[in-house]
Write a protein that holds these residues in place. Sequence first.
Motif, short mmCIF file in Angstrom:
data_model
loop_
_atom_site.label_atom_id
_atom_site.label_comp_id
_atom_site.label_asym_id
_atom_site.label_seq_id
_atom_site.Cartn_x
_atom_site.Cartn_y
_atom_site.Cartn_z
N LYS A 141 0.84 -1.19 0.00
CA LYS A 141 0.00 0.00 0.00
C LYS A 141 0.88 1.25 0.00
CE LYS A 141 -2.20 -0.87 3.84
NZ LYS A 141 -3.19 -0.95 4.94
N TYR A 142 0.76 2.05 -1.04
CA TYR A 142 1.57 3.27 -1.17
C TYR A 142 0.69 4.51 -1.16
CZ TYR A 142 5.64 0.43 -2.36
OH TYR A 142 6.67 -0.46 -2.32
N TRP A 143 1.13 5.49 -0.37
CA TRP A 143 0.50 6.81 -0.37
C TRP A 143 1.50 7.80 -0.97
CZ3 TRP A 143 -4.32 8.73 0.76
CH2 TRP A 143 -4.43 10.12 0.76
N LEU A 144 1.09 8.48 -2.04
CA LEU A 144 1.95 9.43 -2.74
C LEU A 144 1.71 10.83 -2.18
CD1 LEU A 144 1.92 6.87 -4.44
CD2 LEU A 144 1.82 8.29 -6.49
N CYS A 145 2.75 11.45 -1.65
CA CYS A 145 2.64 12.73 -0.94
C CYS A 145 2.97 13.90 -1.86
CB CYS A 145 3.60 12.77 0.25
SG CYS A 145 3.47 11.33 1.35
N VAL A 146 2.19 14.97 -1.78
CA VAL A 146 2.45 16.17 -2.58
C VAL A 146 1.98 17.40 -1.81
CG1 VAL A 146 0.24 15.96 -3.82
CG2 VAL A 146 2.10 17.29 -4.82
N ALA A 197 0.63 -6.57 9.17
CA ALA A 197 0.34 -7.46 8.04
C ALA A 197 0.23 -6.70 6.74
CB ALA A 197 -0.95 -8.23 8.30
N ALA A 198 -0.24 -5.44 6.80
CA ALA A 198 -0.44 -4.64 5.59
C ALA A 198 -0.10 -3.18 5.91
CB ALA A 198 -1.88 -4.77 5.10
N PRO A 199 1.19 -2.87 6.03
CA PRO A 199 1.59 -1.52 6.39
C PRO A 199 1.49 -0.54 5.23
CG PRO A 199 3.52 -2.86 5.96
CD PRO A 199 2.34 -3.78 5.87
N TRP A 200 1.43 0.73 5.57
CA TRP A 200 1.47 1.79 4.56
C TRP A 200 2.91 2.23 4.33
CZ3 TRP A 200 -2.06 3.63 1.29
CH2 TRP A 200 -3.42 3.39 1.56
N THR A 201 3.19 2.68 3.11
CA THR A 201 4.48 3.29 2.79
C THR A 201 4.19 4.63 2.13
OG1 THR A 201 5.53 1.14 2.45
CG2 THR A 201 6.65 3.08 1.53
N LEU A 202 4.71 5.71 2.72
CA LEU A 202 4.54 7.04 2.17
C LEU A 202 5.75 7.41 1.32
CD1 LEU A 202 2.39 6.99 4.40
CD2 LEU A 202 2.93 9.38 4.90
N VAL A 203 5.51 7.98 0.13
CA VAL A 203 6.58 8.35 -0.79
C VAL A 203 6.38 9.80 -1.21
CG1 VAL A 203 7.81 7.79 -2.92
CG2 VAL A 203 6.63 5.97 -1.64
N ASP A 204 7.44 10.60 -1.12
CA ASP A 204 7.40 12.00 -1.52
C ASP A 204 7.32 12.08 -3.05
OD1 ASP A 204 7.82 14.68 -2.11
OD2 ASP A 204 9.41 14.94 -0.62
N GLN A 208 7.91 14.10 -9.22
CA GLN A 208 7.27 12.85 -9.61
C GLN A 208 8.26 11.82 -10.14
OE1 GLN A 208 4.13 14.41 -12.23
NE2 GLN A 208 2.65 13.83 -10.69
N ARG A 209 9.25 12.26 -10.88
CA ARG A 209 10.23 11.31 -11.42
C ARG A 209 11.02 10.64 -10.30
NH1 ARG A 209 12.16 15.58 -16.08
NH2 ARG A 209 10.32 15.34 -17.43
N LEU A 210 11.47 11.46 -9.36
CA LEU A 210 12.20 10.91 -8.22
C LEU A 210 11.29 10.02 -7.39
CD1 LEU A 210 14.83 10.82 -6.61
CD2 LEU A 210 14.09 12.90 -5.42
N GLY A 211 10.04 10.42 -7.25
CA GLY A 211 9.08 9.61 -6.50
C GLY A 211 8.86 8.24 -7.12
N ARG A 212 8.78 8.19 -8.46
CA ARG A 212 8.60 6.90 -9.13
C ARG A 212 9.79 5.98 -8.88
NH1 ARG A 212 7.47 9.98 -14.63
NH2 ARG A 212 5.55 11.07 -14.02
N LEU A 213 10.99 6.54 -9.00
CA LEU A 213 12.18 5.73 -8.76
C LEU A 213 12.21 5.21 -7.33
CD1 LEU A 213 14.83 8.01 -10.52
CD2 LEU A 213 13.87 5.89 -11.42
N THR A 214 11.85 6.06 -6.38
CA THR A 214 11.85 5.67 -4.97
C THR A 214 10.83 4.57 -4.71
OG1 THR A 214 12.47 7.94 -4.35
CG2 THR A 214 11.56 6.53 -2.62
N LEU A 215 9.65 4.71 -5.28
CA LEU A 215 8.59 3.72 -5.07
C LEU A 215 8.96 2.38 -5.68
CD1 LEU A 215 4.79 4.41 -5.40
CD2 LEU A 215 5.78 2.29 -6.25
N VAL A 216 9.42 2.40 -6.92
CA VAL A 216 9.77 1.13 -7.59
C VAL A 216 10.90 0.42 -6.85
CG1 VAL A 216 10.64 0.09 -9.71
CG2 VAL A 216 8.94 1.92 -9.83
N ARG A 217 11.93 1.19 -6.44
CA ARG A 217 13.04 0.59 -5.71
C ARG A 217 12.56 -0.04 -4.40
NH1 ARG A 217 16.95 -1.59 -7.46
NH2 ARG A 217 15.92 -3.23 -6.28
N ASN A 218 11.66 0.65 -3.70
CA ASN A 218 11.13 0.13 -2.46
C ASN A 218 10.34 -1.15 -2.68
OD1 ASN A 218 8.51 0.17 -0.49
ND2 ASN A 218 10.34 0.84 0.60
#
Length: 260
Positions: A141-146, A197-204, A208-218
Amino acid sequence: MAKLKRKDYDELLLPLQLELTAMARWVQHSGQRLLVLFEGRDTAGKGGAIQAISQHLNPRQCRVVALPKPTDREATQWYFQRYVSHLPAAGEIVLMDRSWYNRAGVERVMGYCSETEYQQFLRQAPVFEQLLVDDGILLFKYWLCVDQEQQEKRFCERHIDPLKGWKLSPVDLKSRSKYSAYTEAREAMLRATHREAAPWTLVDFNDQRLGRLTLVRNLLDRLPDTLVDAPLPELPKLKGKLHREHYDVLKPIEDFPVEE
């Protein structure tokens, strides 16, 4: 900090996408079921993140789910019911562009659900997700922060760009003045549904480009070793002269005019 340039982004994304293709082979080979939820404010960048992951994956294996407003019939069902049919089967990857967390976000803030329905959702969501995980589904579960300033820039871009105008819905326009309300709703959602069991992950996602790289790597780092020894089949050379297309009944239409 300057935003990541397109050239640098493409160079950094390519090896990650190669890892994603290996991950997809592992999912298929092992019969795993992978489910990734993408949540966040309007304009956060959910669609771009999903595209970065799915771009080079087989669409028959990797499905993107973005459900519209519930029908009158669906509105009378158990809230999670219409999402169940979209869950992955063995060997499949499902990327959800918004999910059942609509109830904790836009429905809560915009008044589309009752207080009773909202509280019931906060109680049931962890139980529902625990059942998914217990059954073997790999759930992320990913939350995208802006920030609001960046959000406004993206709203303005959508407003003036005819290719992006479809992204600007009446609900989006109403949501612009409710940034703080969405923050409160998100924090309440995290308190109620961030579980082991189902944690959240917040990504800055202000970049957006840096955020995509961070999310995919995670995402890749949280999966087990996905290397599958499955060499490509040989491609033997064809015998004889290669054929050109020929037509009897119909001919192709004229080419698109391109100036030389």
